[in-house]
Design an enzyme around this catalytic site. Structure first.
Site, PDB file in Angstrom:
ATOM      1  N   PRO A   2     -39.882  47.763 -36.897  1.00 50.47           N
ATOM      2  CA  PRO A   2     -38.512  47.585 -37.326  1.00 50.47           C
ATOM      3  C   PRO A   2     -38.494  46.950 -38.696  1.00 50.47           C
ATOM      4  CG  PRO A   2     -38.960  46.513 -35.222  1.00 50.47           C
ATOM      5  CD  PRO A   2     -40.254  46.851 -35.842  1.00 50.47           C
ATOM      6  N   GLU A   3     -37.872  47.625 -39.600  1.00 50.75           N
ATOM      7  CA  GLU A   3     -37.656  47.075 -40.926  1.00 50.75           C
ATOM      8  C   GLU A   3     -36.209  46.604 -40.972  1.00 50.75           C
ATOM      9  OE1 GLU A   3     -39.191  49.612 -44.045  1.00 50.75           O
ATOM     10  OE2 GLU A   3     -40.509  50.666 -42.651  1.00 50.75           O
ATOM     11  N   HIS A  90     -44.066  45.205 -20.144  1.00 45.87           N
ATOM     12  CA  HIS A  90     -43.816  44.689 -21.497  1.00 45.87           C
ATOM     13  C   HIS A  90     -42.380  44.202 -21.700  1.00 45.87           C
ATOM     14  CE1 HIS A  90     -47.752  46.198 -22.298  1.00 45.87           C
ATOM     15  NE2 HIS A  90     -47.387  47.456 -22.301  1.00 45.87           N
ATOM     16  N   ARG A 109     -47.034  45.795 -28.114  1.00 41.69           N
ATOM     17  CA  ARG A 109     -48.164  45.268 -28.892  1.00 41.69           C
ATOM     18  C   ARG A 109     -48.122  43.745 -29.057  1.00 41.69           C
ATOM     19  NH1 ARG A 109     -48.928  49.181 -33.993  1.00 41.69           N
ATOM     20  NH2 ARG A 109     -50.851  48.011 -34.197  1.00 41.69           N
ATOM     21  N   ARG A 152     -47.345  42.156 -63.372  1.00 39.98           N
ATOM     22  CA  ARG A 152     -48.186  42.181 -62.181  1.00 39.98           C
ATOM     23  C   ARG A 152     -49.148  43.351 -62.222  1.00 39.98           C
ATOM     24  NH1 ARG A 152     -47.264  39.377 -57.559  1.00 39.98           N
ATOM     25  NH2 ARG A 152     -45.673  37.781 -57.795  1.00 39.98           N
TER      26      ARG A 152
END
Length: 279
Positions: A2-3, A90, A109, A152
């Site tokens: 999930p972003e 889970h 996970r 950078r």
DNA sequence: CACGATACCTGTAAGC
DNA sequence: TGCTTACAGGTATCGT
């Protein structure tokens, strides 16, 4: 997984379920996820009423009338299952509220995490303290992008994934934003041109907002048809499309690995500026 | 300090 | 069919 857009969608989906509701029972089925669960999580939440739900970067925030804030991170595989019926493997933490609704935090996970902290300490929480500006917030702009890319050597891909520099972007939306901006993911930050930054500026909020809109549309009545919140389908221009045709030109989408993670890009649309070398 | 590699954990899909 | 391998949307930590 999930972003930012997925977490935003999850919190919007939870709002009608939890807002103004009192937790009547909170049960942890194991002592830890990525880290130990907060001591006495169930006891501390039971009886508390949710006053606000929100999000910071990829963290969901649930504020209660007891002055505590529950901080939720879904990791890679975390989901919130709303009214799951039968509990499954889970389903690590199960929340019941006075309206009879049940929400299960499911995370195969276990890269996710939960913490419960005093609300006034939440923004200073170690997890949140060092996080950069929200790309959909007031501090986002050309000045920010210019600052985080300037001088950078790190590749553009790594810069946008760095939560300390800008919040909430993950592998999918970085790939998509770089594609829209015509930036090769290996371009060193300092070599990204002004022209490319001008394209990236609207590209980032656009990919995020389109994803939120897509997530929202899958939430019929604020809950996905299968009762889960956390994942949704969206059509991507490059992510996961190695070997397919670019949606913008006729070229073939490539995949490379950068610091252990897949980057998908169009070698024709996304080019290294003349004279720059790959980072 | 800045960067890359690695570890964490399970599930799934692809390859043999 | 079974076994093995690669890979998955994140991040903390440990090298160089």
């Amino acid at each position: 997984m999930p972003e930012l857009p997925e977490v935003e969608t999850v919190m919007r989906g939870l709002t009608p379920v939890w807002q103004g509701q009192r937790f009547t029972r909170v049960v942890a089925n194991r002592p830890d996820l990525r880290r130990p669960l907060p001591e006495g999580l169930g006891q501390r939440l039971t009886g508390a009423t949710v006053v606000r739900l929100g999000r910071r970067a990829k963290y969901g925030l649930v504020e209660t009338d007891r002055g505590d804030t529950l901080i939720i991170h879904l990791g890679m595989s975390g989901r919130m299952r709303v009214d799951p019926g039968v509990l499954e493997k889970h389903d690590h933490v199960v929340f019941e509220t006075a309206n009879g609704r049940i929400v299960a935090f499911n995370d195969a996970r276990r890269f996710g995490s939960l913490d419960l902290v005093p609300t006034e300490a939440a923004t200073a929480h170690p997890l949140l303290a060092g996080i950069g500006p929200e790309p959909l917030g007031p501090d986002y702009g050309l000045a920010l992008l210019t600052r985080i890319f300037a001088e950078r050597l790190a590749p553009a891909k790594a810069i946008l994934l760095d939560q300390r520099l800008i919040a909430g972007l993950g592998n999918i939306y970085v790939c998509e934003a770089l594609h829209r901006a015509g930036i090769h993911p290996e371009t060193p930050g300092g070599a990204v041109t002004r022209r490319q930054l001008d394209r990236l500026l609207p590209a980032i909020p656009a990919v995020l907002e389109e994803a939120i809109a897509a997530g929202g549309s899958t939430l019929r009545d604020h809950v996905a048809p299968d009762g889960t919140l956390g994942y949704f389908q969206k059509d991507f221009a490059v992510y996961g499309r190695e070997g397919d045709t670019c949606t913008t030109c006729a070229a073939t989408v490539s995949r490379i690995v950068q610091s252990g993670r897949s980057s998908f890009f169009c070698p024709s649309c996304q080019t290294l500026p003349k004279g720059s070398r790959k980072a």
